[in-house]
Design a protein around this motif. Sequence first.
Motif, PDB file in Angstrom:
ATOM      1  N   ARG A   1       0.737  -1.266   0.001  1.00 28.41           N
ATOM      2  CA  ARG A   1       0.015  -0.043   0.058  1.00 28.41           C
ATOM      3  C   ARG A   1       0.773   1.337  -0.070  1.00 28.41           C
ATOM      4  NH1 ARG A   1      -5.479   0.594  -1.090  1.00 28.41           N
ATOM      5  NH2 ARG A   1      -5.970   2.837  -0.428  1.00 28.41           N
TER       6      ARG A   1
ATOM      7  N   SER B   1      -9.171   2.631  -2.343  1.00 30.95           N
ATOM      8  CA  SER B   1      -8.423   2.913  -3.854  1.00 30.95           C
ATOM      9  C   SER B   1      -9.777   3.330  -4.674  1.00 30.95           C
ATOM     10  CB  SER B   1      -7.680   1.817  -4.595  1.00 30.95           C
ATOM     11  OG  SER B   1      -6.750   1.182  -3.678  1.00 30.95           O
TER      12      SER B   1
ATOM     13  N   GLU C   1      -5.989   7.153  -3.637  1.00 31.87           N
ATOM     14  CA  GLU C   1      -5.735   6.188  -2.676  1.00 31.87           C
ATOM     15  C   GLU C   1      -5.515   6.889  -1.074  1.00 31.87           C
ATOM     16  OE1 GLU C   1      -4.410   3.078  -3.268  1.00 31.87           O
ATOM     17  OE2 GLU C   1      -4.611   3.193  -5.491  1.00 31.87           O
TER      18      GLU C   1
ATOM     19  N   LYS D   1      -8.116   9.751  -9.673  1.00 33.91           N
ATOM     20  CA  LYS D   1      -7.626   8.360  -8.905  1.00 33.91           C
ATOM     21  C   LYS D   1      -7.290   8.949  -7.359  1.00 33.91           C
ATOM     22  CE  LYS D   1      -5.149   6.906 -13.027  1.00 33.91           C
ATOM     23  NZ  LYS D   1      -3.937   6.553 -13.627  1.00 33.91           N
TER      24      LYS D   1
ATOM     25  N   GLU E   1      -6.167   6.148   3.342  1.00 33.01           N
ATOM     26  CA  GLU E   1      -5.880   5.252   4.244  1.00 33.01           C
ATOM     27  C   GLU E   1      -6.581   5.729   5.683  1.00 33.01           C
ATOM     28  OE1 GLU E   1      -1.849   4.181   4.310  1.00 33.01           O
ATOM     29  OE2 GLU E   1      -1.283   5.910   5.492  1.00 33.01           O
TER      30      GLU E   1
ATOM     31  N   ARG F   1       1.994   1.931  -3.317  1.00 37.72           N
ATOM     32  CA  ARG F   1       1.024   2.426  -4.035  1.00 37.72           C
ATOM     33  C   ARG F   1       0.817   4.038  -4.043  1.00 37.72           C
ATOM     34  NH1 ARG F   1      -4.068  -1.375  -3.914  1.00 37.72           N
ATOM     35  NH2 ARG F   1      -4.781  -0.077  -5.471  1.00 37.72           N
ATOM     36  N   LEU F   2       0.767   4.239  -2.853  1.00 34.07           N
ATOM     37  CA  LEU F   2       0.729   5.527  -2.374  1.00 34.07           C
ATOM     38  C   LEU F   2       1.778   6.579  -2.933  1.00 34.07           C
ATOM     39  CD1 LEU F   2      -0.893   5.547   1.175  1.00 34.07           C
ATOM     40  CD2 LEU F   2      -1.757   6.576  -0.628  1.00 34.07           C
TER      41      LEU F   2
ATOM     42  N   GLY G   1      -4.401  10.488   2.545  1.00 38.47           N
ATOM     43  CA  GLY G   1      -4.222  10.030   1.362  1.00 38.47           C
ATOM     44  C   GLY G   1      -3.655  11.143   0.236  1.00 38.47           C
TER      45      GLY G   1
ATOM     46  N   LYS H   1      -8.376   0.931   4.211  1.00 32.53           N
ATOM     47  CA  LYS H   1      -7.581   1.520   2.843  1.00 32.53           C
ATOM     48  C   LYS H   1      -8.874   1.789   1.691  1.00 32.53           C
ATOM     49  CE  LYS H   1      -3.211   0.223   4.472  1.00 32.53           C
ATOM     50  NZ  LYS H   1      -3.471  -0.635   5.720  1.00 32.53           N
TER      51      LYS H   1
END
Length: 276
Positions: free
Chosen positions: A5, A147, A66, A64, A68, A8-9, A50, A145
């Motif tokens: 994760r 997405s 991302e 988009k 948490e 990804r962030l 995020g 989290k």
Amino acid sequence: MIPTRTSRLAALAALPAALALAVGAASPAAAADGAYQINLAQLNNSGSKGVAMLSLKGNQLTVKIESEGLVPGQPHAQHLHGSTDGHDFHCPDPSADTNGDGVIDNTEATVQYGNINISLTTRGSTDAKSGLAVDRMPTADAQGKLSYERTLTVSQDVVDHIKDLHIVQHGIDRNGNNKYDFDGAGKSELDPKLPQEATAPTNCGEVQGAAVGSIPVGGVETGTGPVDPPAGKSVPLALLGAGGTAAAAAAGTLVLLRRRRAQLSPVPAENGGAAA
């Protein structure tokens, strides 16, 4: 945070720089479309944070996100708030809790971040009426989290004023039991059938302050004057990518040219050099 994760962030946060290279090599028309990174900062001491990206290509807006630190397993309403007529809205600070109950509810926050412009649903309509369509909002996983990615067709007003809009995600867990309930903060002022925890904002991030891009036509909407920029303020692509790179390159070139000219130009006789 789980390592995958985190990557990804980090990848999403680094996206503007990658986009900058592509934009710099693209045509002027493509470069004008633009992309923005948004850093989502917590509200209501939620611990939520995020990174979001808004990318415009004509009237196609790709969002988009991302994030948490959300309430695990719960749907999280999310929207683009703000104005497309030049009014200056922004993410709220703690002073937005005007009734002093310890929670910035959506009604209090709306004074500062404006009404819903686009509902960031997973499917179906994205208009303001879908703002509480929790069945079509993304759900956080068991680790809290989330997405999200969706491409939307937006109005020209949104395209023209994208810098004056910002993302807000909703849903808090005031009593720490990993769910929305009425014990945490009572009933929602928007819908008494919903807990306040389900509709209160959990984070916010600005695309770009209106004062940076254009002069607000109505002034600051709070009626209390401007506030300090919140931690959720974003970095426009122009500062991270093509524009910033081009500016740095231009500055470097100018320095080199000046140095070369200084080396090649004869020193005036009055300064001890030979006359030209």
